[in-house]
Design a protein around this motif. Structure first.
Motif: not given
Length: 275
Positions: A50-51, A53-55, A57-58, A64, A142
């Protein structure tokens, strides 16, 4: 030895030891590192995924993504046994390295040892990584990012083939994927830039020992990143023609991948409209 393109003879002379002593020292270090492979090269758990795919995406707006996959050739001297099998499409003898990295450029999966003549997608299948393409390892639908050498499936997103008639949505998708996938180019560039023996012809004749040596370099790469030890290495992206690639993928997996890719494409298109 790992950090320079010098021969064993040159390194042994610099440290005032015999060539055989230098060879044994490198072998001991490689074996010691290899024993800790599972400690330093690990697949991300649910929280780490999650860390990642969040990074990503940002940074790149692509959803994902938990990593990028690519292969690279390690040049070797002409082997004594079956040398023709080691000749890659560029015309030199090599052993292949397949790597997957995350947003920090750390390797989360490595596989080395296939001969240079084998195609990237076949290396992927021989690596056994398809066995990891499960919900447990790819939570919340993902996926990885790959280039045109890979066949599309649910866990690997690849670009649309550019036939000269791509829609704006497909072009946006390809652009975002290419930008995000640069992390694997940077990771490989960093690996070879730090361990320069992988850039030149590897000073080893034993093809059975070379894969372990390559993986040991990957372990050291991760250890360096764990200690925030980065170096500036220019990334050279090679655009290669991959038109007639064999795609013997299970049709169900491919259809799932195509459907998922279209969903992401429309998501990116709508996101552009909202900006």
């Amino acid at each position: 030895m790992m950090g320079t393109p010098n021969s064993y003879r040159c390194v042994a002379d610099r440290f005032d030891v015999g060539k055989g002593t230098a060879w044994r020292c490198v072998g001991k270090v490689v074996n010691a590192l290899y024993l800790h492979l599972d400690k330093f090269i690990t697949w991300p758990n649910r929280e780490k995924a999650e860390e990642i795919w969040t990074c990503i995406k940002n940074r790149y707006k692509f959803p994902k993504v938990i990593g990028a996959i690519d292969g690279t050739h390690i040049k070797i001297a002409t082997p004594k046994l079956h040398p023709e099998a080691y000749i890659n499409r560029k015309g030199y003898h090599s052993i292949q390295l397949q790597v997957i990295c995350d947003h920090e450029l750390k390797f989360t999966h490595v596989y080395a040892g296939q001969v240079g003549s084998v195609h990237d997608m076949r290396v992927f299948r021989l690596s056994g990584f398809e066995n990891l393409c499960t919900e447990q390892h790819f939570p919340e639908n993902s996926h990885l990012l790959g280039d045109a050498a890979y066949s599309i499936q649910k866990c690997i997103m690849v670009p649309f083939k550019d036939n000269g008639h791509l829609t704006n949505a497909q072009i946006t998708y390809n652009t975002r994927l290419s930008q995000a996938r640069m992390m694997i180019e940077r990771a490989i560039g960093l690996l070879k830039g730090r361990f320069r023996s992988l850039l030149d012809t590897l000073p080893m004749r034993r093809t059975d020992l070379i894969p372990k040596y390559i993986v040991a370099c990957c372990i050291l790469h991760n250890i360096c990143i764990n200690h925030d030890d980065y170096i500036d290495v220019p990334v050279i992206v090679q655009n290669e023609c991959l038109q007639n690639v064999a795609q013997n993928v299970i049709q169900g997996l491919r259809e799932e991948g195509v459907e998922k890719r279209n969903t992401i494409m429309y998501y990116l298109q709508n996101e552009n409209y909202n900006l």
